[in-house]
Design a protein around this motif. Structure first.
Motif, PDB file in Angstrom:
ATOM      1  N   ALA A   1      39.275  53.429  -3.338  1.00  0.00           N
ATOM      2  CA  ALA A   1      39.224  53.212  -4.790  1.00  0.00           C
ATOM      3  C   ALA A   1      39.084  54.531  -5.535  1.00  0.00           C
ATOM      4  CB  ALA A   1      38.064  52.280  -5.142  1.00  0.00           C
ATOM      5  N   TYR A   2      38.168  55.370  -5.102  1.00  0.00           N
ATOM      6  CA  TYR A   2      37.858  56.636  -5.766  1.00  0.00           C
ATOM      7  C   TYR A   2      39.072  57.567  -5.805  1.00  0.00           C
ATOM      8  CZ  TYR A   2      34.984  60.763  -6.890  1.00  0.00           C
ATOM      9  OH  TYR A   2      34.437  61.878  -7.477  1.00  0.00           O
ATOM     10  N   LEU A   3      39.858  57.550  -4.729  1.00  0.00           N
ATOM     11  CA  LEU A   3      41.008  58.454  -4.646  1.00  0.00           C
ATOM     12  C   LEU A   3      42.292  57.851  -5.220  1.00  0.00           C
ATOM     13  CD1 LEU A   3      40.308  60.129  -1.197  1.00  0.00           C
ATOM     14  CD2 LEU A   3      39.800  60.996  -3.495  1.00  0.00           C
ATOM     15  N   GLY A   4      42.179  56.684  -5.881  1.00  0.00           N
ATOM     16  CA  GLY A   4      43.311  56.220  -6.664  1.00  0.00           C
ATOM     17  C   GLY A   4      43.965  54.906  -6.299  1.00  0.00           C
ATOM     18  N   ASN A   5      43.410  54.163  -5.341  1.00  0.00           N
ATOM     19  CA  ASN A   5      44.047  52.899  -5.008  1.00  0.00           C
ATOM     20  C   ASN A   5      43.015  51.760  -4.950  1.00  0.00           C
ATOM     21  OD1 ASN A   5      45.807  50.904  -4.215  1.00  0.00           O
ATOM     22  ND2 ASN A   5      46.800  52.154  -2.647  1.00  0.00           N
ATOM     23  N   PRO A   6      42.410  51.436  -6.098  1.00  0.00           N
ATOM     24  CA  PRO A   6      41.377  50.393  -6.094  1.00  0.00           C
ATOM     25  C   PRO A   6      41.906  49.001  -5.767  1.00  0.00           C
ATOM     26  CG  PRO A   6      41.896  51.041  -8.334  1.00  0.00           C
ATOM     27  CD  PRO A   6      42.613  52.007  -7.423  1.00  0.00           C
ATOM     28  N   LYS A   7      43.154  48.722  -6.077  1.00  0.00           N
ATOM     29  CA  LYS A   7      43.714  47.412  -5.749  1.00  0.00           C
ATOM     30  C   LYS A   7      43.742  47.219  -4.230  1.00  0.00           C
ATOM     31  CE  LYS A   7      47.588  44.335  -6.494  1.00  0.00           C
ATOM     32  NZ  LYS A   7      48.911  44.151  -7.070  1.00  0.00           N
ATOM     33  N   LYS A   8      44.199  48.237  -3.522  1.00  0.00           N
ATOM     34  CA  LYS A   8      44.221  48.177  -2.055  1.00  0.00           C
ATOM     35  C   LYS A   8      42.799  48.064  -1.511  1.00  0.00           C
ATOM     36  CE  LYS A   8      45.688  50.705   2.044  1.00  0.00           C
ATOM     37  NZ  LYS A   8      46.316  51.942   2.547  1.00  0.00           N
ATOM     38  N   ALA A   9      41.866  48.813  -2.089  1.00  0.00           N
ATOM     39  CA  ALA A   9      40.465  48.749  -1.647  1.00  0.00           C
ATOM     40  C   ALA A   9      39.928  47.333  -1.763  1.00  0.00           C
ATOM     41  CB  ALA A   9      39.610  49.713  -2.462  1.00  0.00           C
ATOM     42  N   MET A  10      40.200  46.703  -2.895  1.00  0.00           N
ATOM     43  CA  MET A  10      39.697  45.347  -3.121  1.00  0.00           C
ATOM     44  C   MET A  10      40.406  44.349  -2.206  1.00  0.00           C
ATOM     45  SD  MET A  10      37.313  43.781  -4.634  1.00  0.00           S
ATOM     46  CE  MET A  10      36.696  44.803  -5.965  1.00  0.00           C
ATOM     47  N   GLU A  11      41.707  44.521  -2.010  1.00  0.00           N
ATOM     48  CA  GLU A  11      42.451  43.612  -1.126  1.00  0.00           C
ATOM     49  C   GLU A  11      41.950  43.690   0.316  1.00  0.00           C
ATOM     50  OE1 GLU A  11      46.493  44.845  -1.702  1.00  0.00           O
ATOM     51  OE2 GLU A  11      46.714  43.693  -3.561  1.00  0.00           O
ATOM     52  N   LEU A  12      41.671  44.897   0.802  1.00  0.00           N
ATOM     53  CA  LEU A  12      41.256  45.082   2.192  1.00  0.00           C
ATOM     54  C   LEU A  12      39.780  44.784   2.439  1.00  0.00           C
ATOM     55  CD1 LEU A  12      43.149  48.386   3.094  1.00  0.00           C
ATOM     56  CD2 LEU A  12      43.722  46.051   3.808  1.00  0.00           C
ATOM     57  N   TYR A  13      38.920  45.134   1.471  1.00  0.00           N
ATOM     58  CA  TYR A  13      37.486  45.117   1.735  1.00  0.00           C
ATOM     59  C   TYR A  13      36.669  44.223   0.800  1.00  0.00           C
ATOM     60  CZ  TYR A  13      39.099  49.170   4.291  1.00  0.00           C
ATOM     61  OH  TYR A  13      39.792  49.993   5.135  1.00  0.00           O
ATOM     62  N   GLY A  14      37.270  43.703  -0.254  1.00  0.00           N
ATOM     63  CA  GLY A  14      36.543  42.877  -1.206  1.00  0.00           C
ATOM     64  C   GLY A  14      36.478  41.420  -0.775  1.00  0.00           C
ATOM     65  N   GLY A  15      35.345  40.786  -1.069  1.00  0.00           N
ATOM     66  CA  GLY A  15      35.169  39.373  -0.776  1.00  0.00           C
ATOM     67  C   GLY A  15      35.821  38.504  -1.843  1.00  0.00           C
ATOM     68  N   ASP A  16      35.628  37.209  -1.705  1.00  0.00           N
ATOM     69  CA  ASP A  16      36.221  36.268  -2.660  1.00  0.00           C
ATOM     70  C   ASP A  16      35.734  36.521  -4.083  1.00  0.00           C
ATOM     71  OD1 ASP A  16      37.694  35.044  -0.680  1.00  0.00           O
ATOM     72  OD2 ASP A  16      36.177  33.497  -0.315  1.00  0.00           O
ATOM     73  N   ASN A  17      34.469  36.811  -4.234  1.00  0.00           N
ATOM     74  CA  ASN A  17      33.884  37.135  -5.540  1.00  0.00           C
ATOM     75  C   ASN A  17      33.243  38.511  -5.453  1.00  0.00           C
ATOM     76  OD1 ASN A  17      34.349  34.561  -6.934  1.00  0.00           O
ATOM     77  ND2 ASN A  17      32.958  33.756  -5.380  1.00  0.00           N
ATOM     78  N   TYR A  18      33.281  39.245  -6.552  1.00  0.00           N
ATOM     79  CA  TYR A  18      32.722  40.595  -6.577  1.00  0.00           C
ATOM     80  C   TYR A  18      31.807  40.711  -7.792  1.00  0.00           C
ATOM     81  CZ  TYR A  18      32.463  45.698  -6.550  1.00  0.00           C
ATOM     82  OH  TYR A  18      32.023  46.983  -6.516  1.00  0.00           O
ATOM     83  N   LYS A  19      30.530  40.902  -7.519  1.00  0.00           N
ATOM     84  CA  LYS A  19      29.522  40.996  -8.575  1.00  0.00           C
ATOM     85  C   LYS A  19      29.146  42.461  -8.791  1.00  0.00           C
ATOM     86  CE  LYS A  19      25.245  38.848 -10.040  1.00  0.00           C
ATOM     87  NZ  LYS A  19      24.216  37.855  -9.666  1.00  0.00           N
ATOM     88  N   GLN A  20      29.219  42.898 -10.033  1.00  0.00           N
ATOM     89  CA  GLN A  20      28.983  44.294 -10.400  1.00  0.00           C
ATOM     90  C   GLN A  20      27.659  44.421 -11.156  1.00  0.00           C
ATOM     91  OE1 GLN A  20      29.027  47.762 -10.326  1.00  0.00           O
ATOM     92  NE2 GLN A  20      31.216  47.422 -10.084  1.00  0.00           N
ATOM     93  N   HIS A  21      26.859  45.439 -10.793  1.00  0.00           N
ATOM     94  CA  HIS A  21      25.589  45.686 -11.478  1.00  0.00           C
ATOM     95  C   HIS A  21      25.603  46.961 -12.314  1.00  0.00           C
ATOM     96  CE1 HIS A  21      23.367  42.364  -9.604  1.00  0.00           C
ATOM     97  NE2 HIS A  21      24.125  42.618  -8.546  1.00  0.00           N
ATOM     98  N   ASN A  22      26.626  47.791 -12.186  1.00  0.00           N
ATOM     99  CA  ASN A  22      26.750  48.977 -13.027  1.00  0.00           C
ATOM    100  C   ASN A  22      27.053  48.488 -14.447  1.00  0.00           C
ATOM    101  OD1 ASN A  22      27.871  51.148 -14.525  1.00  0.00           O
ATOM    102  ND2 ASN A  22      28.455  52.204 -12.645  1.00  0.00           N
ATOM    103  N   PRO A  23      26.228  48.840 -15.437  1.00  0.00           N
ATOM    104  CA  PRO A  23      26.433  48.319 -16.791  1.00  0.00           C
ATOM    105  C   PRO A  23      27.680  48.868 -17.489  1.00  0.00           C
ATOM    106  CG  PRO A  23      24.630  49.895 -16.765  1.00  0.00           C
ATOM    107  CD  PRO A  23      25.026  49.672 -15.336  1.00  0.00           C
TER     108      PRO A  23
END
Length: 125
Positions: free
Chosen positions: A17-39
């Motif tokens: 994600a940091y180096l420019g491909n967050p979609k791939k990061a989420m597709e490969l490593y993200g769960g069904d739901n993603y909860k964010q705590h960074n405001p």
């Protein structure tokens, strides 16, 4: 839980994600739901992708080093050193929660800019 695999997945997720491909990061490593705590980042998978896409467009020349990786139960913590344009440096601590399938479903972080001077000779690492 496979702690070593979760550590590897947390690093790969963040780095991708940091180096420019967050979609791939989420597709490969993200769960069904993603909860964010960074405001500063909205909740959900698409908000994560949008945030990192925007960050990469605005700041393509940045680097990240993983200093420490700690895993316990369903959590992985990454202690990183980030260098942004004009040598603007940050220490970050990110926590990722994993589901039973080894996918990231929740994120917390703390970010501190590294000052030019300090009251001691210790590093922030």
């Amino acid at each position: 839980m496979d702690l070593e695999q979760n550590k590897e997945n947390a690093i790969a997720f963040y780095k991708t994600a940091y180096l420019g491909n967050p979609k791939k990061a989420m597709e490969l490593y993200g769960g069904d739901n993603y909860k964010q705590h960074n405001p500063l980042v909205a909740d959900g998978k698409q908000a994560f992708i949008d945030y990192f896409d925007r960050m990469h467009k605005e700041f393509p020349e940045k680097s990240i080093d993983f200093v420490r990786i700690i895993a316990e139960n369903d959590l992985v913590s990454l202690h990183t050193h980030q260098i942004w344009p004009d040598n603007d440096q940050y220490v970050t601590m990110d926590f990722f929660k994993f589901d039973d399938n080894g996918k990231i479903i929740e994120h917390w972080d703390s970010i501190q800019q590294i000052p030019e001077t300090a009251m001691h000779n210790n590093t922030m690492y």
